[in-house]
Motif scaffolding. Structure first.
Motif, PDB file in Angstrom:
ATOM      1  N   PRO A   1      20.315  13.251  57.780  1.00 31.44           N
ATOM      2  CA  PRO A   1      19.107  12.540  58.213  1.00 31.44           C
ATOM      3  C   PRO A   1      19.451  11.113  58.658  1.00 31.44           C
ATOM      4  CG  PRO A   1      18.769  13.582  56.074  1.00 31.44           C
ATOM      5  CD  PRO A   1      20.227  13.651  56.362  1.00 31.44           C
ATOM      6  N   ARG A   2      18.594  10.532  59.456  1.00 27.30           N
ATOM      7  CA  ARG A   2      18.802   9.163  59.944  1.00 27.30           C
ATOM      8  C   ARG A   2      18.255   8.176  58.918  1.00 27.30           C
ATOM      9  NH1 ARG A   2      16.900   8.212  65.883  1.00 27.30           N
ATOM     10  NH2 ARG A   2      18.411   6.496  65.693  1.00 27.30           N
ATOM     11  N   VAL A   3      19.024   7.931  57.869  1.00 28.33           N
ATOM     12  CA  VAL A   3      18.623   7.021  56.800  1.00 28.33           C
ATOM     13  C   VAL A   3      19.310   5.680  57.029  1.00 28.33           C
ATOM     14  CG1 VAL A   3      18.452   6.686  54.313  1.00 28.33           C
ATOM     15  CG2 VAL A   3      18.509   9.015  55.246  1.00 28.33           C
ATOM     16  N   SER A   4      18.528   4.610  57.108  1.00 27.68           N
ATOM     17  CA  SER A   4      19.102   3.288  57.359  1.00 27.68           C
ATOM     18  C   SER A   4      19.657   2.692  56.071  1.00 27.68           C
ATOM     19  CB  SER A   4      18.054   2.353  57.961  1.00 27.68           C
ATOM     20  OG  SER A   4      17.024   2.108  57.032  1.00 27.68           O
ATOM     21  N   ALA A   5      20.678   1.827  56.222  1.00 27.66           N
ATOM     22  CA  ALA A   5      21.305   1.138  55.098  1.00 27.66           C
ATOM     23  C   ALA A   5      21.759   2.122  54.023  1.00 27.66           C
ATOM     24  CB  ALA A   5      20.369   0.076  54.509  1.00 27.66           C
ATOM     25  N   PHE A   6      22.272   3.269  54.444  1.00 29.13           N
ATOM     26  CA  PHE A   6      22.723   4.329  53.537  1.00 29.13           C
ATOM     27  C   PHE A   6      24.000   4.902  54.117  1.00 29.13           C
ATOM     28  CE2 PHE A   6      21.922   7.779  50.483  1.00 29.13           C
ATOM     29  CZ  PHE A   6      21.198   7.103  49.505  1.00 29.13           C
ATOM     30  N   GLY A   7      24.963   5.200  53.257  1.00 29.48           N
ATOM     31  CA  GLY A   7      26.283   5.585  53.751  1.00 29.48           C
ATOM     32  C   GLY A   7      26.604   7.057  53.690  1.00 29.48           C
ATOM     33  N   THR A   8      26.004   7.796  52.752  1.00 31.77           N
ATOM     34  CA  THR A   8      26.401   9.184  52.518  1.00 31.77           C
ATOM     35  C   THR A   8      25.162  10.035  52.259  1.00 31.77           C
ATOM     36  OG1 THR A   8      28.528   8.541  51.579  1.00 31.77           O
ATOM     37  CG2 THR A   8      27.711  10.699  50.971  1.00 31.77           C
ATOM     38  N   PHE A   9      25.155  11.272  52.806  1.00 30.49           N
ATOM     39  CA  PHE A   9      24.022  12.153  52.563  1.00 30.49           C
ATOM     40  C   PHE A   9      24.439  13.597  52.820  1.00 30.49           C
ATOM     41  CE2 PHE A   9      19.679  13.695  52.611  1.00 30.49           C
ATOM     42  CZ  PHE A   9      19.043  12.820  51.738  1.00 30.49           C
ATOM     43  N   PRO A  10      23.805  14.554  52.085  1.00 33.52           N
ATOM     44  CA  PRO A  10      24.127  15.969  52.321  1.00 33.52           C
ATOM     45  C   PRO A  10      23.836  16.395  53.757  1.00 33.52           C
ATOM     46  CG  PRO A  10      22.938  15.714  50.255  1.00 33.52           C
ATOM     47  CD  PRO A  10      22.883  14.386  50.944  1.00 33.52           C
ATOM     48  N   VAL A  11      24.602  17.397  54.215  1.00 32.35           N
ATOM     49  CA  VAL A  11      24.433  17.945  55.556  1.00 32.35           C
ATOM     50  C   VAL A  11      24.364  19.470  55.489  1.00 32.35           C
ATOM     51  CG1 VAL A  11      25.607  16.067  56.765  1.00 32.35           C
ATOM     52  CG2 VAL A  11      26.940  18.005  55.908  1.00 32.35           C
ATOM     53  N   ARG A  12      23.773  20.060  56.484  1.00 32.83           N
ATOM     54  CA  ARG A  12      23.909  21.500  56.731  1.00 32.83           C
ATOM     55  C   ARG A  12      25.059  21.625  57.727  1.00 32.83           C
ATOM     56  NH1 ARG A  12      20.007  25.816  56.593  1.00 32.83           N
ATOM     57  NH2 ARG A  12      21.138  27.788  56.872  1.00 32.83           N
ATOM     58  N   ALA A  13      26.253  21.844  57.217  1.00 39.70           N
ATOM     59  CA  ALA A  13      27.422  21.985  58.077  1.00 39.70           C
ATOM     60  C   ALA A  13      27.550  23.444  58.505  1.00 39.70           C
ATOM     61  CB  ALA A  13      28.681  21.536  57.342  1.00 39.70           C
ATOM     62  N   TYR A  14      27.833  23.636  59.787  1.00 35.41           N
ATOM     63  CA  TYR A  14      27.982  24.995  60.287  1.00 35.41           C
ATOM     64  C   TYR A  14      28.818  24.969  61.557  1.00 35.41           C
ATOM     65  CZ  TYR A  14      24.190  23.568  63.456  1.00 35.41           C
ATOM     66  OH  TYR A  14      23.429  22.908  64.386  1.00 35.41           O
ATOM     67  N   ALA A  15      29.231  26.142  61.978  1.00 36.03           N
ATOM     68  CA  ALA A  15      30.003  26.258  63.208  1.00 36.03           C
ATOM     69  C   ALA A  15      29.555  27.487  63.969  1.00 36.03           C
ATOM     70  CB  ALA A  15      31.494  26.345  62.910  1.00 36.03           C
ATOM     71  N   SER A  16      29.740  27.451  65.273  1.00 36.02           N
ATOM     72  CA  SER A  16      29.585  28.654  66.085  1.00 36.02           C
ATOM     73  C   SER A  16      30.965  29.059  66.575  1.00 36.02           C
ATOM     74  CB  SER A  16      28.637  28.415  67.263  1.00 36.02           C
ATOM     75  OG  SER A  16      29.201  27.491  68.182  1.00 36.02           O
ATOM     76  N   VAL A  17      31.216  30.361  66.604  1.00 35.60           N
ATOM     77  CA  VAL A  17      32.508  30.880  67.039  1.00 35.60           C
ATOM     78  C   VAL A  17      32.267  32.013  68.022  1.00 35.60           C
ATOM     79  CG1 VAL A  17      33.646  30.247  64.884  1.00 35.60           C
ATOM     80  CG2 VAL A  17      32.667  32.527  65.128  1.00 35.60           C
ATOM     81  N   PRO A  18      33.220  32.280  68.904  1.00 34.21           N
ATOM     82  CA  PRO A  18      33.053  33.390  69.844  1.00 34.21           C
ATOM     83  C   PRO A  18      32.800  34.698  69.108  1.00 34.21           C
ATOM     84  CG  PRO A  18      34.921  32.032  70.468  1.00 34.21           C
ATOM     85  CD  PRO A  18      34.481  31.560  69.119  1.00 34.21           C
ATOM     86  N   ALA A  19      31.810  35.443  69.552  1.00 34.68           N
ATOM     87  CA  ALA A  19      31.476  36.718  68.919  1.00 34.68           C
ATOM     88  C   ALA A  19      32.353  37.809  69.514  1.00 34.68           C
ATOM     89  CB  ALA A  19      29.998  37.035  69.125  1.00 34.68           C
ATOM     90  N   VAL A  20      33.597  37.867  69.049  1.00 31.17           N
ATOM     91  CA  VAL A  20      34.573  38.821  69.552  1.00 31.17           C
ATOM     92  C   VAL A  20      34.767  39.900  68.508  1.00 31.17           C
ATOM     93  CG1 VAL A  20      36.933  39.126  70.396  1.00 31.17           C
ATOM     94  CG2 VAL A  20      35.707  37.001  70.856  1.00 31.17           C
ATOM     95  N   GLU A  21      34.844  41.143  68.940  1.00 29.92           N
ATOM     96  CA  GLU A  21      35.036  42.244  68.006  1.00 29.92           C
ATOM     97  C   GLU A  21      36.413  42.146  67.358  1.00 29.92           C
ATOM     98  OE1 GLU A  21      32.806  44.494  67.093  1.00 29.92           O
ATOM     99  OE2 GLU A  21      31.389  43.393  68.322  1.00 29.92           O
ATOM    100  N   PRO A  22      36.546  42.543  66.060  1.00 24.67           N
ATOM    101  CA  PRO A  22      37.826  42.445  65.368  1.00 24.67           C
ATOM    102  C   PRO A  22      38.973  43.130  66.094  1.00 24.67           C
ATOM    103  CG  PRO A  22      36.064  42.912  63.807  1.00 24.67           C
ATOM    104  CD  PRO A  22      35.465  42.999  65.170  1.00 24.67           C
ATOM    105  N   HIS A  23      38.736  44.282  66.767  1.00 27.96           N
ATOM    106  CA  HIS A  23      39.864  44.968  67.396  1.00 27.96           C
ATOM    107  C   HIS A  23      40.421  44.169  68.565  1.00 27.96           C
ATOM    108  CE1 HIS A  23      36.310  46.520  69.672  1.00 27.96           C
ATOM    109  NE2 HIS A  23      37.115  46.372  70.701  1.00 27.96           N
TER     110      HIS A  23
END
Length: 315
Positions: free
Chosen positions: A279-301
């Protein structure tokens, strides 16, 4: 669709002697807010220079230009990977820090007297320190005049190309320069997959926890990393002396840090896009995040045929 280019003058000094001057040089940059270290790293790579001792930049400006001559193409399908721990009431992220406390501000039952018949809401209260769960450190966490959470540009937090540095299962506890050399990190999120998250929420989590060395942090600064994350208790060794060289170097360079990641085994070495926005919290240094990634949807084979990375379920 825009692309960003940095235009600048440069002076390069070589460790073997001599130098090089460039005027009005342009390099493509990944976003609108690159650091000079990132631009310098991209310049050195574009010119394929070696034995570089120092790069000095002047008259730097970032230009936004339309992509030319590139036909529109349909985006390749991608899948999403969760990289955050779940925050629960009573969770101990680090020994000595208070656990989050949940409480109702307005219960569903009480809300029925406020809203129309059949309409009810719950408004809840959470009390916690910023260092809870998976969180992001801004420069303000370490430096009183550093950029706070509200001041971090989205270009530093969202949809960053990711590079995964994998030491999990190797017995290596310190991620050092030898694990980083040869990687293209300029403008990228560098994610340290150490396997430390296997001990999450247990006393073992902080015992001899994996971490980044000071020399490794300096290498990432010098090579223009945009963000650095780790799936362990701290990006620094948690010494009794309280020294924190990785925090000190990275945050001084304006590079956000994400600690307590999980699920990095599900990411390929390259090709993922990483996001961790607080979140955009002023005068604050650290805060929890929803960290995630997107990756190519490639079949395992397809991975098997190419001899490349395969997603796994463990660290």
């Amino acid at each position: 669709m825009l692309q960003y280019r940095a235009e600048f003058d440069a002076t390069v000094m070589f460790s073997t002697g001599g130098g090089l001057h460039a005027q009005g040089f342009k390099v493509d940059v990944p976003h609108a807010d690159p650091t000079e270290a990132q631009i310098a790293a991209l310049f050195v790579a574009a010119c394929r220079l070696s034995d570089v001792e120092r790069v000095e930049l002047r008259h730097v400006r970032v230009l936004a230009e339309p992509h030319l001559g590139i036909p529109a193409v349909e985006a390749a399908p991608r899948r999403w990977v969760e990289l955050s721990h779940v925050i629960t009431e009573g969770l101990i992220t680090l020994p000595g820090l208070p656990a989050p406390e949940f409480a109702p501000h307005l219960t569903r039952e009480a809300s029925r007297a406020v809203y129309a018949p059949g309409t009810e809401f719950a408004i809840d209260l959470i009390t916690m320190v910023g260092n809870t769960g998976t969180y992001l450190d801004s420069p303000f966490h370490r430096y009183p005049d550093g950029t706070d959470l509200a001041g971090l540009p989205l270009e530093r937090l969202a949809d960053l190309p990711a590079v995964v540095v994998r030491t999990a299962g190797s017995g290596v506890r310190t991620v050092d320069v030898d694990a980083l050399e040869g990687l293209e990190v300029a403008g990228r999120a560098v994610l340290l997959h150490t396997g430390g998250d296997v001990h999450w929420a247990t006393p073992q989590y902080v015992v001899d926890a994996p971490h980044l060395s000071g020399a490794g942090a300096q290498w990432l600064v010098d090579h223009g990393a945009a963000l650095v994350g780790i799936d362990a208790a701290n990006i620094d060794a948690m010494t009794s002396a309280g020294e924190r060289p990785a925090h000190t170097l990275l945050l001084a360079a304006g590079i956000p840090i994400v600690e307590h990641l999980t699920g990095l085994a599900e990411l390929p070495p390259t090709g993922a896009r990483f996001t961790a926005a607080p979140p955009r919290v002023s005068a604050f240094g650290t805060f929890p995040v929803r960290a995630y990634a997107s990756v190519p949807a490639v079949e395992p084979h397809d991975h098997l045929r190419s001899g490349g990375w395969l997603p796994t379920s463990g660290g």
